[in-house]
Design an enzyme around this catalytic site. Structure first.
Site, mmCIF file in Angstrom:
data_model
loop_
_atom_site.group_PDB
_atom_site.id
_atom_site.type_symbol
_atom_site.label_atom_id
_atom_site.label_comp_id
_atom_site.label_asym_id
_atom_site.label_seq_id
_atom_site.Cartn_x
_atom_site.Cartn_y
_atom_site.Cartn_z
ATOM 1 N N TYR A 155 -35.810 -40.225 27.678
ATOM 2 C CA TYR A 155 -35.070 -39.827 26.470
ATOM 3 C C TYR A 155 -35.673 -40.489 25.235
ATOM 4 C CZ TYR A 155 -30.929 -38.773 23.578
ATOM 5 O OH TYR A 155 -30.064 -38.314 22.603
ATOM 6 N N LYS A 159 -37.503 -38.466 22.213
ATOM 7 C CA LYS A 159 -36.928 -38.475 20.862
ATOM 8 C C LYS A 159 -37.900 -39.071 19.852
ATOM 9 C CE LYS A 159 -32.999 -36.477 21.882
ATOM 10 N NZ LYS A 159 -32.742 -35.097 21.424
ATOM 11 N N ILE A 188 -22.760 -40.500 18.883
ATOM 12 C CA ILE A 188 -21.774 -39.557 18.366
ATOM 13 C C ILE A 188 -20.791 -39.246 19.493
ATOM 14 C CG2 ILE A 188 -21.456 -37.295 17.263
ATOM 15 C CD1 ILE A 188 -23.263 -39.305 15.659
ATOM 16 N N THR A 190 -19.354 -37.146 21.631
ATOM 17 C CA THR A 190 -19.512 -35.790 22.169
ATOM 18 C C THR A 190 -19.388 -35.844 23.691
ATOM 19 O OG1 THR A 190 -21.880 -35.953 22.587
ATOM 20 C CG2 THR A 190 -21.223 -35.279 20.355
HETATM 21 P P1 NAD Z 1 -23.655 -32.060 24.586
HETATM 22 O O1 NAD Z 1 -23.948 -32.315 26.012
HETATM 23 O O2 NAD Z 1 -22.256 -32.213 24.095
HETATM 24 O O3 NAD Z 1 -24.161 -30.615 24.174
HETATM 25 C C1 NAD Z 1 -25.450 -30.186 24.513
HETATM 26 C C2 NAD Z 1 -25.432 -28.702 24.801
HETATM 27 O O4 NAD Z 1 -26.771 -28.322 25.156
HETATM 28 C C3 NAD Z 1 -24.529 -28.310 25.971
HETATM 29 O O5 NAD Z 1 -23.719 -27.205 25.620
HETATM 30 C C4 NAD Z 1 -25.510 -27.952 27.076
HETATM 31 O O6 NAD Z 1 -25.027 -26.923 27.944
HETATM 32 C C5 NAD Z 1 -26.703 -27.481 26.291
HETATM 33 N N1 NAD Z 1 -27.953 -27.578 27.038
HETATM 34 C C6 NAD Z 1 -28.323 -28.539 27.910
HETATM 35 N N2 NAD Z 1 -29.533 -28.267 28.404
HETATM 36 C C7 NAD Z 1 -29.935 -27.110 27.841
HETATM 37 C C8 NAD Z 1 -31.087 -26.309 27.967
HETATM 38 N N3 NAD Z 1 -32.089 -26.652 28.787
HETATM 39 N N4 NAD Z 1 -31.176 -25.179 27.221
HETATM 40 C C9 NAD Z 1 -30.172 -24.827 26.407
HETATM 41 N N5 NAD Z 1 -29.041 -25.527 26.259
HETATM 42 C C10 NAD Z 1 -28.929 -26.656 26.976
HETATM 43 O O7 NAD Z 1 -24.665 -33.022 23.779
HETATM 44 P P2 NAD Z 1 -24.632 -33.571 22.262
HETATM 45 O O8 NAD Z 1 -24.176 -34.964 22.298
HETATM 46 O O9 NAD Z 1 -23.980 -32.602 21.366
HETATM 47 O O10 NAD Z 1 -26.196 -33.602 21.979
HETATM 48 C C11 NAD Z 1 -26.868 -32.611 21.239
HETATM 49 C C12 NAD Z 1 -28.216 -33.161 20.801
HETATM 50 O O11 NAD Z 1 -28.031 -34.319 19.989
HETATM 51 C C13 NAD Z 1 -29.127 -33.597 21.958
HETATM 52 O O12 NAD Z 1 -30.466 -33.284 21.667
HETATM 53 C C14 NAD Z 1 -28.930 -35.101 21.973
HETATM 54 O O13 NAD Z 1 -30.032 -35.756 22.533
HETATM 55 C C15 NAD Z 1 -28.793 -35.382 20.500
HETATM 56 N N6 NAD Z 1 -28.130 -36.640 20.207
HETATM 57 C C16 NAD Z 1 -26.878 -36.893 20.657
HETATM 58 C C17 NAD Z 1 -26.296 -38.108 20.352
HETATM 59 C C18 NAD Z 1 -24.921 -38.456 20.798
HETATM 60 O O14 NAD Z 1 -24.552 -39.636 20.690
HETATM 61 N N7 NAD Z 1 -24.110 -37.531 21.269
HETATM 62 C C19 NAD Z 1 -26.986 -39.060 19.606
HETATM 63 C C20 NAD Z 1 -28.262 -38.758 19.159
HETATM 64 C C21 NAD Z 1 -28.824 -37.540 19.480
#
Ligand code: NAD
Length: 249
Positions: A155, A159, A188, A190
């Site tokens: 990861y 990133k 975040i 989520t």
């Molecule tokens: P989440 O799991 O709530 O949502 C992610 C969505 O992506 C889900 O609906 C899932 O079904 C979909 N998904 C997974 N694999 C997939 C694929 N191969 N093709 C298409 N869709 C796919 O996650 P989130 O927390 O909303 O994260 C969204 C983005 O933000 C990610 O890239 C994550 O790395 C990044 N991010 C999240 C956080 C955090 O703290 N939540 C922090 C920094 C970055």
């Protein structure tokens, strides 16, 4: 509104940060293609957008498959006539392990979605946006694009790599009318974070942010929409944190 007559793709739009961005884009006038590997999740978000008076369509896409990214762009063009905006947001985590113990299949899976998936997206989106007369792209990195944490090699590596990819996209396509930027959220609240961490781990994580809490989808959406908007016309190839001060120490 800011995004009237604009067509957007949001990958991983069926949950969390992507859901927040999809809803905010639609509420500001965009037609949004909400893509997800989980079609039911994408359809739920679309139904909520439409019920609120917005325009959106769900599309099944596994971002780890290049052909799915091609199909998503073609779907946007067929459904709404063009593509102007893209948010490469889909991403996954992996079970915590040190590098020596890291599951090799998990490495491939995470890099396949979190890095290659964004490259595949850009490969089809950027020429399509040029053809539409210009627009903007945001790649969803993380604060873990700037700092590391232990036991999360795939990861953190993916990133970080997204920031380089964002720079190259900007160097190649900004003069053709497409700005590309990366966003780096702190932790975040989520489903991804809730799934990966215990309540105790989340409490400990809150303390790591100067804000002493996790962020919200809305806070990430606000920055992302600014970068997609014409207000950000001189901002390209750069990485923007929304991390509650996580990386300030
Ligand atoms: P989440 O799991 O709530 O949502 C992610 C969505 O992506 C889900 O609906 C899932 O079904 C979909 N998904 C997974 N694999 C997939 C694929 N191969 N093709 C298409 N869709 C796919 O996650 P989130 O927390 O909303 O994260 C969204 C983005 O933000 C990610 O890239 C994550 O790395 C990044 N991010 C999240 C956080 C955090 O703290 N939540 C922090 C920094 C970055």
């Amino acid at each position: 509104s800011r995004f009237d007559n604009k067509v957007a793709i949001v990958t991983g739009g069926g949950s969390g940060i992507g859901e927040g961005i999809s809803k905010q884009l639609a509420s500001e006038g965009a037609s949004v293609v909400v893509t997800d590997i989980d079609l039911e999740a994408a359809q739920r978000v679309v139904d909520e957008i439409v019920a609120a008076g917005g325009k959106a369509s769900a599309f099944t896409q596994n971002t780890a498959k290049a052909e799915d990214s091609k199909a998503a762009v073609e779907f946007a063009q067929k459904t709404y006539g063009a593509l102007h905006l893209a948010v490469n947001n889909a991403g996954i985590g992996a079970p915590a392990a040190t590098i020596g113990d890291y599951d090799l299949a998990a490495w491939d899976r995470v890099v396949g979605i979190d890095l290659s998936g964004v490259f595949y997206g850009l490969h089809y989106q950027l020429p399509a946006i040029v053809a539409a007369g210009g627009g903007a792209v945001v790649n969803m990195s993380s604060v873990l694009g700037a700092v590391g944490i232990a036991e999360n090699a795939a990861y953190v590596s993916s990133k970080h790599a997204l920031i380089g990819l964002t720079k190259v996209a900007a160097l190649e396509y900004t003069a053709k009318g497409v700005r590309t930027n990366a966003v780096g959220p702190g932790f975040i609240d989520t489903p991804l974070v809730r799934k990966m961490m215990s309540t105790e781990a989340i409490t400990a994580l809150e303390a790591e942010h100067a804000s002493k809490r996790l962020g919200t989808n809305q806070e990430v959406a606000a920055l992302t929409l600014f970068l997609l908007s014409d207000e950000a016309s001189f901002t390209t190839g750069s990485y923007h944190l929304v991390d509650g001060g996580y990386s300030a120490h």
